[in-house]
Design a protein around this motif. Sequence first.
Motif, PDB file in Angstrom:
ATOM      1  N   ALA A 130       0.834  -1.206   0.000  1.00  0.00           N
ATOM      2  CA  ALA A 130       0.000   0.000   0.000  1.00  0.00           C
ATOM      3  C   ALA A 130       0.866   1.253   0.000  1.00  0.00           C
ATOM      4  O   ALA A 130       0.597   2.226  -0.709  1.00  0.00           O
ATOM      5  CB  ALA A 130      -0.919  -0.009   1.224  1.00  0.00           C
ATOM      6  N   PHE A 131       1.932   1.220   0.788  1.00  0.00           N
ATOM      7  CA  PHE A 131       2.858   2.351   0.828  1.00  0.00           C
ATOM      8  C   PHE A 131       3.601   2.497  -0.500  1.00  0.00           C
ATOM      9  O   PHE A 131       3.645   3.580  -1.101  1.00  0.00           O
ATOM     10  CB  PHE A 131       3.860   2.152   1.979  1.00  0.00           C
ATOM     11  N   GLU A 132       4.196   1.410  -0.944  1.00  0.00           N
ATOM     12  CA  GLU A 132       5.052   1.458  -2.147  1.00  0.00           C
ATOM     13  C   GLU A 132       4.273   1.903  -3.385  1.00  0.00           C
ATOM     14  O   GLU A 132       4.740   2.740  -4.163  1.00  0.00           O
ATOM     15  CB  GLU A 132       5.682   0.081  -2.375  1.00  0.00           C
ATOM     16  N   LEU A 133       3.091   1.356  -3.538  1.00  0.00           N
ATOM     17  CA  LEU A 133       2.320   1.648  -4.752  1.00  0.00           C
ATOM     18  C   LEU A 133       1.777   3.084  -4.763  1.00  0.00           C
ATOM     19  O   LEU A 133       1.668   3.696  -5.822  1.00  0.00           O
ATOM     20  CB  LEU A 133       1.173   0.645  -4.898  1.00  0.00           C
ATOM     21  N   THR A 134       1.459   3.606  -3.574  1.00  0.00           N
ATOM     22  CA  THR A 134       0.928   4.976  -3.542  1.00  0.00           C
ATOM     23  C   THR A 134       2.041   6.019  -3.399  1.00  0.00           C
ATOM     24  O   THR A 134       2.093   6.983  -4.161  1.00  0.00           O
ATOM     25  CB  THR A 134      -0.078   5.156  -2.377  1.00  0.00           C
ATOM     26  N   ILE A 166      -4.845  -4.803  -4.004  1.00  0.00           N
ATOM     27  CA  ILE A 166      -4.341  -5.637  -2.904  1.00  0.00           C
ATOM     28  C   ILE A 166      -5.418  -6.022  -1.889  1.00  0.00           C
ATOM     29  O   ILE A 166      -5.124  -6.625  -0.857  1.00  0.00           O
ATOM     30  CB  ILE A 166      -3.163  -4.936  -2.181  1.00  0.00           C
ATOM     31  N   GLY A 167      -6.663  -5.678  -2.186  1.00  0.00           N
ATOM     32  CA  GLY A 167      -7.766  -6.124  -1.336  1.00  0.00           C
ATOM     33  C   GLY A 167      -7.933  -5.340  -0.044  1.00  0.00           C
ATOM     34  O   GLY A 167      -8.297  -5.907   0.983  1.00  0.00           O
ATOM     35  N   LEU A 168      -7.666  -4.034  -0.076  1.00  0.00           N
ATOM     36  CA  LEU A 168      -7.885  -3.182   1.089  1.00  0.00           C
ATOM     37  C   LEU A 168      -8.834  -2.061   0.703  1.00  0.00           C
ATOM     38  O   LEU A 168      -8.931  -1.686  -0.468  1.00  0.00           O
ATOM     39  CB  LEU A 168      -6.563  -2.573   1.571  1.00  0.00           C
ATOM     40  N   SER A 169      -9.498  -1.507   1.714  1.00  0.00           N
ATOM     41  CA  SER A 169     -10.340  -0.347   1.439  1.00  0.00           C
ATOM     42  C   SER A 169      -9.435   0.853   1.182  1.00  0.00           C
ATOM     43  O   SER A 169      -8.251   0.864   1.547  1.00  0.00           O
ATOM     44  CB  SER A 169     -11.249  -0.058   2.640  1.00  0.00           C
ATOM     45  N   GLY A 203      -9.537   3.671   2.655  1.00  0.00           N
ATOM     46  CA  GLY A 203      -9.111   4.199   3.950  1.00  0.00           C
ATOM     47  C   GLY A 203      -7.965   3.388   4.541  1.00  0.00           C
ATOM     48  O   GLY A 203      -7.027   3.944   5.118  1.00  0.00           O
ATOM     49  N   ALA A 204      -8.044   2.071   4.384  1.00  0.00           N
ATOM     50  CA  ALA A 204      -6.981   1.208   4.930  1.00  0.00           C
ATOM     51  C   ALA A 204      -5.657   1.460   4.209  1.00  0.00           C
ATOM     52  O   ALA A 204      -4.585   1.374   4.811  1.00  0.00           O
ATOM     53  CB  ALA A 204      -7.391  -0.255   4.813  1.00  0.00           C
ATOM     54  N   VAL A 205      -5.743   1.768   2.921  1.00  0.00           N
ATOM     55  CA  VAL A 205      -4.517   2.077   2.161  1.00  0.00           C
ATOM     56  C   VAL A 205      -3.879   3.349   2.718  1.00  0.00           C
ATOM     57  O   VAL A 205      -2.671   3.412   2.937  1.00  0.00           O
ATOM     58  CB  VAL A 205      -4.834   2.243   0.655  1.00  0.00           C
ATOM     59  N   TYR A 206      -4.722   4.359   2.987  1.00  0.00           N
ATOM     60  CA  TYR A 206      -4.178   5.610   3.549  1.00  0.00           C
ATOM     61  C   TYR A 206      -3.524   5.362   4.910  1.00  0.00           C
ATOM     62  O   TYR A 206      -2.455   5.905   5.211  1.00  0.00           O
ATOM     63  CB  TYR A 206      -5.289   6.653   3.679  1.00  0.00           C
ATOM     64  N   VAL A 207      -4.196   4.540   5.721  1.00  0.00           N
ATOM     65  CA  VAL A 207      -3.659   4.253   7.056  1.00  0.00           C
ATOM     66  C   VAL A 207      -2.323   3.519   6.935  1.00  0.00           C
ATOM     67  O   VAL A 207      -1.342   3.852   7.628  1.00  0.00           O
ATOM     68  CB  VAL A 207      -4.663   3.421   7.882  1.00  0.00           C
ATOM     69  N   ALA A 208      -2.274   2.536   6.041  1.00  0.00           N
ATOM     70  CA  ALA A 208      -1.040   1.766   5.863  1.00  0.00           C
ATOM     71  C   ALA A 208       0.091   2.675   5.392  1.00  0.00           C
ATOM     72  O   ALA A 208       1.216   2.620   5.904  1.00  0.00           O
ATOM     73  CB  ALA A 208      -1.280   0.639   4.852  1.00  0.00           C
ATOM     74  N   ARG A 209      -0.233   3.522   4.438  1.00  0.00           N
ATOM     75  CA  ARG A 209       0.783   4.443   3.918  1.00  0.00           C
ATOM     76  C   ARG A 209       1.297   5.360   5.032  1.00  0.00           C
ATOM     77  O   ARG A 209       2.494   5.600   5.165  1.00  0.00           O
ATOM     78  CB  ARG A 209       0.194   5.264   2.777  1.00  0.00           C
ATOM     79  N   SER A 210       0.392   5.854   5.817  1.00  0.00           N
ATOM     80  CA  SER A 210       0.766   6.771   6.892  1.00  0.00           C
ATOM     81  C   SER A 210       1.656   6.085   7.930  1.00  0.00           C
ATOM     82  O   SER A 210       2.642   6.657   8.396  1.00  0.00           O
ATOM     83  CB  SER A 210      -0.505   7.308   7.549  1.00  0.00           C
ATOM     84  N   GLU A 261       5.150   4.791  -6.317  1.00  0.00           N
ATOM     85  CA  GLU A 261       4.710   4.686  -7.711  1.00  0.00           C
ATOM     86  C   GLU A 261       3.629   5.701  -8.064  1.00  0.00           C
ATOM     87  O   GLU A 261       3.292   5.860  -9.236  1.00  0.00           O
ATOM     88  CB  GLU A 261       4.236   3.262  -8.003  1.00  0.00           C
ATOM     89  N   GLY A 262       3.066   6.348  -7.067  1.00  0.00           N
ATOM     90  CA  GLY A 262       2.113   7.423  -7.317  1.00  0.00           C
ATOM     91  C   GLY A 262       0.734   6.973  -7.753  1.00  0.00           C
ATOM     92  O   GLY A 262      -0.031   7.762  -8.319  1.00  0.00           O
ATOM     93  N   ARG A 263       0.377   5.722  -7.470  1.00  0.00           N
ATOM     94  CA  ARG A 263      -0.963   5.243  -7.838  1.00  0.00           C
ATOM     95  C   ARG A 263      -1.985   5.737  -6.821  1.00  0.00           C
ATOM     96  O   ARG A 263      -1.657   6.035  -5.681  1.00  0.00           O
ATOM     97  CB  ARG A 263      -0.972   3.714  -7.908  1.00  0.00           C
ATOM     98  N   SER A 264      -3.227   5.770  -7.238  1.00  0.00           N
ATOM     99  CA  SER A 264      -4.280   6.250  -6.337  1.00  0.00           C
ATOM    100  C   SER A 264      -4.581   5.187  -5.285  1.00  0.00           C
ATOM    101  O   SER A 264      -4.400   3.986  -5.497  1.00  0.00           O
ATOM    102  CB  SER A 264      -5.546   6.564  -7.133  1.00  0.00           C
ATOM    103  N   ALA A 265      -5.062   5.666  -4.118  1.00  0.00           N
ATOM    104  CA  ALA A 265      -5.407   4.748  -3.032  1.00  0.00           C
ATOM    105  C   ALA A 265      -6.532   3.806  -3.464  1.00  0.00           C
ATOM    106  O   ALA A 265      -6.555   2.628  -3.085  1.00  0.00           O
ATOM    107  CB  ALA A 265      -5.826   5.546  -1.805  1.00  0.00           C
ATOM    108  N   GLU A 266      -7.442   4.307  -4.257  1.00  0.00           N
ATOM    109  CA  GLU A 266      -8.556   3.482  -4.724  1.00  0.00           C
ATOM    110  C   GLU A 266      -8.049   2.335  -5.601  1.00  0.00           C
ATOM    111  O   GLU A 266      -8.444   1.177  -5.444  1.00  0.00           O
ATOM    112  CB  GLU A 266      -9.538   4.361  -5.496  1.00  0.00           C
ATOM    113  N   GLU A 267      -7.170   2.679  -6.538  1.00  0.00           N
ATOM    114  CA  GLU A 267      -6.605   1.660  -7.444  1.00  0.00           C
ATOM    115  C   GLU A 267      -5.813   0.620  -6.664  1.00  0.00           C
ATOM    116  O   GLU A 267      -5.934  -0.585  -6.893  1.00  0.00           O
ATOM    117  CB  GLU A 267      -5.693   2.355  -8.473  1.00  0.00           C
TER     118      GLU A 267
END
Length: 200
Positions: free
Chosen positions: A152-156, A170-173, A175-182, A159-165
């Motif tokens: 989630a961190f690496e891809l956003t 990877i099967g996360l919401s 919001g969960a992607v944002y939390v993981a990245r943070s 690599e600059g991909r959107s959290a939605e994409e």
Amino acid sequence: MTGSPPTRSTLLLRLRDRGNGDAWSEFVRDYGPMIYRFARSRGLQDADASDLVQDVMRSVGMAIDRLDYQKEKGGFRAWLFTITRNKLSTYFAKRKRLGPIGNETDQHEMLGQASDGRSDLDAQWELEHQRQLAAVAMETLKPTIEPNTWAAFELTAIEGRSAEEVGAKIGLSKGAVYVARSRVTAKLRSEIERLLAEEF
């Protein structure tokens, strides 16, 4: 990368033992890419930049016993910058004798200027140092972080991909992607601060 964080303050002492292959491998791994990118930023081609890295490493090996570094004056990083700048200057001087190409004359003159911490040269060296710290921190942390969280961190973040994409991939919401990245970003920041604090 070793499993434990690099003990950069002791690496210097270990380098003084020329037979310590592990220390030299660690040093080349941690500083070689930084010197290479710096050389490339000055206009050197791939092969010339690689040769320059080897040349700098040889000089470090020959002079490490005599190094009396002072952290308040920039420590080892400043010493390494001086060696690298001198090698680049020698490179451009040789090229100039063959006939300058492109902006090599400007590069050579820039290298001859005193380093005052505000020049383009200093700024580029500092940028490469920051990049190298980030790379070391990521390499250290990645094995300790759950793969989906890291993805989630690496891809956003990288690599600059959107959290939605990324979430769909990877099967996360979202919001969960944002939390993981943070969370990963905070750990990286902490690791970089640790590396800076123990830098020699």
